[in-house]
Design an enzyme around this catalytic site. Structure first.
Site, PDB file in Angstrom:
ATOM      1  N   HIS A 271       0.813  -1.211   0.000  1.00  0.00           N
ATOM      2  CA  HIS A 271       0.000   0.000   0.000  1.00  0.00           C
ATOM      3  C   HIS A 271       0.847   1.261   0.000  1.00  0.00           C
ATOM      4  O   HIS A 271       0.374   2.328  -0.394  1.00  0.00           O
ATOM      5  CB  HIS A 271      -0.928   0.028   1.222  1.00  0.00           C
ATOM      6  N   CYS A 272       2.110   1.173   0.403  1.00  0.00           N
ATOM      7  CA  CYS A 272       2.894   2.386   0.626  1.00  0.00           C
ATOM      8  C   CYS A 272       3.684   2.862  -0.589  1.00  0.00           C
ATOM      9  O   CYS A 272       3.411   3.924  -1.139  1.00  0.00           O
ATOM     10  CB  CYS A 272       3.840   2.167   1.808  1.00  0.00           C
ATOM     11  N   ILE A 273       4.677   2.089  -0.998  1.00  0.00           N
ATOM     12  CA  ILE A 273       5.618   2.592  -1.996  1.00  0.00           C
ATOM     13  C   ILE A 273       4.955   2.895  -3.344  1.00  0.00           C
ATOM     14  O   ILE A 273       5.274   3.897  -3.968  1.00  0.00           O
ATOM     15  CB  ILE A 273       6.806   1.621  -2.165  1.00  0.00           C
TER      16      ILE A 273
END
Length: 449
Positions: A271-273
């Site tokens: 979900h982040c990078i």
């Protein structure tokens, strides 16, 4: 109100509510429960709540034994009923923040959570947002909504932003020993937010505003995205120059300063990078600022599944096989090792692209047993029976889970595309490694040198 809430946090009589019981919310809820706080876990998914109430964890990092221990302690309640939030002294929002098809932030889960809190909030409540978002969200969405309902910031309502730093599959860094950044909407909020998180986190890093805390999360992951994009591009360049990128990286890593090791791969996931840099880019555009670094890294990283498919086609071509009708096995489909997280996993894109080219694609993943494909159908993992790998024309190692035996993979696969540079050298003659082998020479003992 501040004094009362501070006292309740210090003597652990405060009731803590977590909205969203996924990779972020569930570990955080258990951390508060284990410190003696009455903790309410709220989620709109009735199915998820049912599993949790039965003591079945759907998060790989959270064992069902630990979940059951907390449920039996009486400190932890999971519920799909929002009226349970009436008791809450502090509410932590841990909901998804996806991007829409136009790569713009979708804050609908946050706004829904805020609406639910407002329906049940009591005077003196502390609201903490953990979901990744762009600078200004906490102030514009949460503080404004509470103000419109008659709450006064710093008096009978407090707001903080503390970005989640969960690393699925990482057993070294947990909720407790991962430093927590906390920014408050004003000084009272920051003080209470710092005290809240000190109950479950070893090191709290207070910052002077919500916006600094929000920006810090995006900076962390944009840094990673740009460096991953850079090393992926260097891998492609190194292969053109017939240079081993993996050996090059190890050589550069011997420098004790001024270099940080990143490795190439089939793409980025989680979900982040993949998403965080686009939050920052979107916010920058609103100020008529365009970040070329962010956009370029995004383009390079998102092109990697296409690059991998071309590698697969080239590999099969060297084997004198067309990609159409070839039997291809994907080994590991989660976005990172030893995690069941499939969000934005590049392997799923590779799976779909290969199918569109007419390949017969299967996968084996010991920690993610199934996923829903683009047609809405459930794809199920092959069992981890290495002898079954012999029936495939080509295997692609995409995620190197600990459960895999690299020796057994090498012994049972006819040919392998290794995107992680982890297979034993014994099998070099039937392995192509991304960023390493060039197909430029053939030897009698095998296909590639």
């Amino acid at each position: 109100m501040k004094t009362l809430l501070r006292a309740k946090l210090e003597d652990k009589s405060a009731v803590i509510a977590i909205i969203g019981l996924g990779y972020v919310g569930l570990p955080l809820a258990l951390a508060f429960s284990e410190q003696g706080f009455k903790t309410i876990g709220y989620d709109t998914s009735v199915e998820k709540i049912g599993r949790l109430q039965n003591g079945v964890s759907d998060i790989l990092d959270i064992g069902s034994e630990r979940l059951n221990r907390n449920l039996l302690s009486g400190n932890f309640l999971v519920t799909p009923h929002a009226n349970a939030l009436l008791e809450a002294d502090a509410v932590l929002i841990c909901v998804p923040t996806p991007l829409n098809k136009a790569m713009e932030p979708d804050l609908s889960f946050i706004t829904q959570a805020v609406d639910v809190i407002l329906e049940h909030a009591k005077s003196g409540i502390l609201v903490a947002l953990e979901s990744t978002t762009y600078p200004g969200t906490t102030r514009d969405v949460i503080c404004e909504a509470f103000s419109n309902k008659g709450f006064t910031l710093g008096r009978n309502f407090f707001a903080v932003y503390s970005p989640e730093r969960v690393d699925p599959g990482n057993t070294r860094f947990t909720t407790y020993n991962t430093a927590k950044v906390v920014g408050g909407a004003e000084s009272h909020s920051r003080e209470l937010g710092e005290l809240l998180y000190k109950q479950v986190v070893e090191t709290v890093v207070p910052v002077n505003s919500l916006e600094v805390a929000e920006m810090s999360k995006l900076l962390e992951n944009t840094f990673r995205s740009i460096n991953i994009g850079f090393i992926n591009e260097m891998a492609l360049l190194a292969e053109k120059l017939d240079i081993d990128i993996w050996e090059t990286i190890e050589a550069a890593s011997s420098k004790p300063f001024g270099f940080m090791k990143f490795t190439p791969g089939p793409g980025i996931g989680g979900h982040c990078i993949p998403l965080d840099p686009m939050y920052l880019a979107w916010r920058a555009k609103s100020e008529n600022f365009y970040s070329r670094f962010i956009q370029l890294a995004h383009e390079v990283n998102y092109s990697m599944p296409d690059v991998m498919v071309q590698y697969i086609a080239d590999t099969l071509n060297e084997l004198e096989k067309p990609i159409k009708h070839s039997k291809i096995l994907l080994l590991g489909v989660t976005y990172k090792e030893n995690s069941s997280d499939l969000r934005e996993a590049p392997a799923l894109k590779i799976f779909e692209m290969l199918r569109k080219k007419g390949a017969h694609v299967s996968f084996c993943d010991p920690v993610a047993k199934e996923f829903i494909d683009d047609n809405g159908e459930t794809q199920t993992s092959l069992p981890l029976q290495y002898e079954r790998f012999q029936s495939f024309d080509l295997a692609i190692l995409l995620t190197n889970h600990q459960q895999f035996s690299l020796q057994a993979i090498g012994e049972n696969c006819h040919f392998i595309l290794d995107t992680k540079n982890v297979l034993p050298e014994d099998f070099y003659y039937k392995t192509r490694t991304f960023g390493k082998s060039s197909f430029s020479r053939k030897e009698s003992i095998g296909i590639w040198s």
